[in-house]
Scaffold this active site. Structure first.
Site, short mmCIF file in Angstrom:
data_model
loop_
_atom_site.label_atom_id
_atom_site.label_comp_id
_atom_site.label_asym_id
_atom_site.label_seq_id
_atom_site.Cartn_x
_atom_site.Cartn_y
_atom_site.Cartn_z
N ASP A 151 -13.41 100.14 50.59
CA ASP A 151 -12.50 101.07 50.71
C ASP A 151 -12.71 102.10 49.31
O ASP A 151 -11.64 102.54 48.90
CB ASP A 151 -11.18 101.05 50.94
CG ASP A 151 -10.82 99.56 50.28
OD1 ASP A 151 -11.20 99.20 49.37
OD2 ASP A 151 -9.63 99.07 50.73
N ASP B 251 -4.49 99.38 52.68
CA ASP B 251 -5.61 98.76 53.81
C ASP B 251 -4.96 97.70 54.41
O ASP B 251 -4.19 96.98 53.87
CB ASP B 251 -6.74 98.70 53.00
CG ASP B 251 -7.96 98.20 53.79
OD1 ASP B 251 -8.03 98.61 55.01
OD2 ASP B 251 -8.86 97.42 53.34
N ASP C 142 -8.88 96.26 49.06
CA ASP C 142 -9.31 94.90 48.30
C ASP C 142 -10.52 95.29 47.33
O ASP C 142 -11.07 94.26 46.80
CB ASP C 142 -9.79 94.02 49.41
CG ASP C 142 -10.71 94.35 50.27
OD1 ASP C 142 -11.20 95.68 49.97
OD2 ASP C 142 -11.11 93.69 51.20
#
Lengths: 731, 241
Positions: free
Chosen positions: A592, A389, A588
């Site tokens: 997500d 990400d 993180d």
């Protein structure tokens, strides 16, 4: 230690030669004349520890005494000591062997017999059953031979086989105990004690009973039991278990300390800031304990094979005896069968995975990296594709002043004026501008009558002139003209994914500040290191394509997909994985969740909540991105170790069984190799203790950027909200 | 027989080294609360455990030597020589090893301890420590057995001698003679504690080094001098039994 004392062996007090052997004992350097003295000294003065295996050791020692004597007498018989006139002694010597062998069998075989009996009652056939049957047959046959006055007895074989099995068990226990000592502190977080100070009195309390506000005293060398703040004392702390960094951090009055770190050299008085069982350290320990309880897929497979093989091997042994009985005397055929039973014992197979896995998990946990289960560790080793990400993972997740485009004025003046305004703002960009100003050593221009215009920017007055900073809309509201060249440069910046802030005074726009969520300094070297490990790296982000492309370029990722929703990331990962084996996703851990859960291995960086929520399989410490290549290295080393262990154990067992069934393997030799095989597996696993410690790959090199770096931002600042013409979308 | 007497004497002299290294264990065993007889028994157990291990090592070493020296053995095949040649070479190698050990006793050489480190060492330490603390009548035997495996230059030297005999029985006898040589001092140790001053023990260790040096030279001589056969000085050959 003085030079005079150095000249004598610490143990036997004899002068030492030219090259003494040095060891640290109880924190002091000691010199010894030889290795034996070193061991003897350690035995005498080392910290005494209760060891469950002591009784096993006594069995081993007494059994060893008896079986070595049996072996010696048997050697004499084989060497022909009782021939000729002494031949009449042979029956008596055999009787003596019987007398020695009976207690040896009881002492060494007892635990095997008990194990075989208990499992037999439940209808299970274990390795112990095989051993008991084989050795029992040899013993009974030999006893009958003594009574019948026959020439062949096999008491030496029976006892030596048991001896080697017990030795193998003992070394196995020693290996496990050693691994447990390593993991001990990780498993003991909640049962640890804290010295709580109340007024003049001190009291030892379990950590779970420590609450916020209590005062805790920590002596040098102790582990800090709770999170908190230093009230008294000065020391250094090793915070590797939380941050992954093993450099000592100095702690003065007012500094915050983390539970689980080790207080190195000074006594500290700490005010606890939370409950003792809610610290990240306690969470790590709970996760490690949970992970150790689970079995790895490889081990489950090995266990299934073992369970199925018992009856088959027993059948093979019986068949071997019957087959060879056609050709050989019965005692020879019996020995061949015994050899089959002995080599079939799959001790090493059972040891192959658990020790390696726990050592690997422990190594990672000591650096603050928590693995959910052995299965996750194995999967991590097999990962071929690693997707990231962007925000908060490869980038700091916070705005950062990337450049200044000005026309007819100095950059410093622009910054000083903008900073004078932004001092009055709480906006995320304000922090970035203030930090950049401070980094250049500029004094903000004093500004009065400051007014914040929500969604547009901020305005005020300095030196009798109106000053404003904000979006293009603010400038047009104010009716300040924007020079066309500046407008063109601003458009280019916006197109490449930067946020822009216009700064104007004296009725005119003078400059454009570009702000950016910059890649972490370690991102590029980390990605390069991952590439060198043979991994394919991809970037999956919900951000604009321009931003994704720029960041991808900056950190050296050549595959990227932008504009993805959380669900879209999961689909994209599936698509990428298609032809690439296992895929891992690094995020993180905040926004997500679905893609972390959907990946074969979900990796969260720095999110303590994830430890509790179980969305990720692997949680790295905050700012721990740089450890990823090391973590993958550890996972691969563990997998390699397990595979070599299994290959050796299965390979050895299969070929040895074949040799034994063909009557080519002596039972005692088989047992010795058997024990050696277990030891080899343990020593191979214990090599994992000596894995290299993680180090940032070649130091953090600042990634290439389009604009000069003005200042690093404090990563602990809160995330940025939308405030200008372009937004940082996935912050 | 002279050969074994020499080994016994070397063992006796060498026990000054044992007092320093292993005497601690004998002392730690101490007196049995069950009285004098029980104390003597306890120390006999401990020492016979040690002796058994030595004999076992001797038997293994001798068999290993035999394995190397049989016509199919390694030493013979490598050199293409006769059985006799194989045994001579073994004698020279063993002699050199013994002289190296002797030099170590004089403090002139170090480095053998570098072979045994890591897993083995720590496991050994923990084993001995837990046996020392263990209760029960059988613990002294176990302690003696494990103690016998303690890596000790003296034991290495005599094991090298045992290999050079190239047969199981003389190998056992070599180590038995050495082990019995260490008996008096070690038994005494259990009863009266550490009496001897380090200075005296140092002389004793030098004496042991001298004996081992002498044995090493004789062993090399057995290999090199054409007039003395491999069995020339050793006096063994089966007629002992």
């Amino acid at each position: 230690m003085t030079a005079a004392a150095d000249a004598l062996c610490s143990h036997c007090l004899l002068p030492i030669g030219l090259r003494p052997m040095r060891r640290m004992v109880n924190g002091e350097s000691r010199a010894f004349c030889c290795y034996g003295c070193c061991i003897a000294y350690l035995v005498k003065s080392g910290s005494s520890e209760e060891w469950e295996a002591a009784w096993l050791l006594i069995r081993l020692g007494v059994g060893g005494f008896l079986s070595m004597n049996i072996m010696l007498i048997s050697l004499l018989i084989y060497a022909g000591a009782f021939t000729g006139a002494d031949a009449r002694l042979v029956p008596w010597v055999h009787l003596l062997l019987w007398i020695l062998a009976t207690p040896a069998l009881a002492v060494l075989g007892g635990p095997h017999l008990r194990d075989a009996w208990h499992n037999g009652l439940q209808g299970r056939l274990t390795a112990s059953t095989l051993v008991v049957l084989g050795v029992g047959a040899a013993y009974v046959y030999s006893a009958i031979s003594v009574l019948a006055g026959s020439l062949h007895v096999y008491f030496d074989t029976a006892t030596m086989v048991l001896m080697f099995f017990t030795l193998g068990r003992y070394l196995e226990a020693a290996g496990r105990a050693r691994a447990a000592r390593d993991l001990g502190p990780l498993l003991a977080a909640e049962s640890e004690w804290a010295t709580v100070v109340e007024g003049a009195s001190q009291q030892r309390l379990p950590v779970r009973e420590v609450h916020a506000g209590m005062l805790v005293r920590v002596k040098p060398g102790e582990r800090i039991p709770v999170d908190g703040m230093v009230l008294e004392g000065e020391s250094q702390a090793d915070e590797a278990v939380i941050t992954g960094e093993s450099r000592p951090v100095s702690k003065m009055i007012g500094a915050s300390v983390i539970a689980g770190s080790i207080n190195i050299d000074g006594s500290l008085l700490i005010e606890s800031s939370g409950a003792g069982n809610q610290t990240r350290w306690a969470q790590i320990c709970r996760s490690v304990r949970d992970a150790l309880i689970r079995r790895s897929p490889t081990q489950r497979m090995a266990d299934r094979v073992l369970a199925a093989s018992g009856p088959a091997l027993l059948g093979l042994a019986i068949a071997t005896v019957f087959y060879w009985y056609e050709w050989w005397p019965f005692d020879q055929a019996l020995l061949a069968g015994l050899a089959v039973l002995v080599v079939a014992c799959p001790c090493a197979v059972g040891l192959a995975a658990p020790l390696a896995t726990s050592l690997g998990i422990g190594q990672l946990a000591r650096r603050g990296c928590v693995v959910r289960s052995p299965a996750a560790l194995e999967a991590l080793a097999r990962v071929r594709l690693l997707a990231f990400d962007k925000t908060g993972t490869l980038t700091a997740g916070k705005a950062h002043l990337a450049g200044i485009e000005s026309e007819g004025v100095e950059d410093d003046e622009v910054l000083a004026r903008a900073a004078g305004l932004e001092l009055h703002s709480e906006h995320g960009f304000a922090g970035a501008i203030a930090a950049a100003t401070a980094a250049r050593g500029l004094e903000p221009v004093a500004t009065r009558n400051v007014r914040i215009i929500p969604g547009r920017g901020i305005r005020g007055a300095a030196d009798g002139q109106a000053v404003a900073a904000g979006s293009a809309a603010l400038m047009s509201d104010l009716g300040w003209p924007l020079p066309p060249s500046l407008a063109a440069r601003a458009r280019v910046l916006e197109a490449s994914g930067h946020s822009v802030v216009y700064v104007g005074w004296a009725e005119r726009v003078h400059a454009v500040l570009s702000l950016d969520d910059a890649p972490l300094p370690e991102a590029r070297s980390t990605i390069e290191a991952l590439r060198r490990c043979g991994l394919r790296v991809a970037l999956l982000t919900g951000d604009l394509a321009e931003v994704a492309q720029r960041i991808a370029l900056a950190v050296g990722v050549d595959e990227w997909e932008a504009g993805l929703s959380p669900e879209g990331k999961r689909v994209a990962l599936d698509r990428l994985r298609g032809t690439n084996g296992l895929a891992a996703m690094t995020g993180d851990g905040l926004n997500d969740g679905p893609v972390l859960a959907g990946a074969d291995v979900g990796i969260a960086v720095g999110s303590a909540t994830d430890l509790a929520r179980e969305t990720a399989d692997l949680v790295l410490p905050a700012d721990g991105l740089w450890m990823l290549p090391w973590v993958i290295g550890v996972a691969r080393a563990v997998r390699r170790t397990i595979l070599t262990n299994l290959m050796w154990a299965f390979g050895y067992n299969l070929s040895a069984v074949a040799l034994a069934a063909l009557g080519l393997l002596q039972p005692v030799l088989a047992a010795a190799i058997m024990a050696g095989s277990s030891v080899l597996v343990i020593v191979n696993s214990l090599r994992l203790e000596r894995l290299p410690v993680p180090e940032p790959a070649g130091g953090f090199t600042a990634p290439a950027r389009q604009f000069p770096v003005l200042s690093p931002l404090d990563r602990s600042a809160s995330a940025v909200a939308v405030g200008s013409s372009a937004a940082i979308q996935d912050a | 027989m002279t050969h074994y007497l020499l080994l016994f004497l070397a063992g006796f002299a060498g026990s000054f080294h044992c007092l320093g290294m292993c005497g601690g264990f004998a002392c730690a065993l101490g007196r049995d609360p069950g009285g004098r007889v029980a104390t003597v028994l306890r120390h006999l157990f401990y020492n016979s455990g040690r002796l058994t291990t030595y004999c076992f090592l001797g038997g293994i070493a001798g068999s290993l030597g035999q394995l190397l020296c049989t016509p199919e053995g390694l030493a013979v095949r490598l050199l293409g020589g006769s059985l006799d040649a194989g045994q001579r070479i073994l004698a020279v190698v063993a002699g050199v090893l013994m002289i190296t050990m002797a030099l170590q006793f004089f403090g002139l050489l170090q480095g053998f301890h570098r072979f045994a480190v890591g897993f083995g060492g720590s496991t050994f330490t923990v084993s001995l420590r837990s046996l020392l603390g263990a209760h029960g009548r059988a613990a002294p035997i176990a302690l003696g057995v494990v103690n016998g495996f303690l890596p000790c230059p003296l034991v290495y030297a005599f094991a090298a001698q045992a290999i050079s005999t190239a047969s199981a029985l003389p190998g056992i006898l070599t180590m038995a003679a050495f082990g019995l040589g260490t008996f008096p001092a070690m038994l005494m140790m259990g009863g009266i504690g550490r009496l001897l001053e380090p200075t005296w023990r140092r002389y004793g260790v030098w004496l042991a080094g001298g004996f081992i040096m002498l044995l090493g030279v004789i062993t090399i001589g057995r290999g090199l001098l054409p007039m003395i056969g491999p069995d020339g000085l050793s006096g063994h050959g089966g007629h002992l039994w």
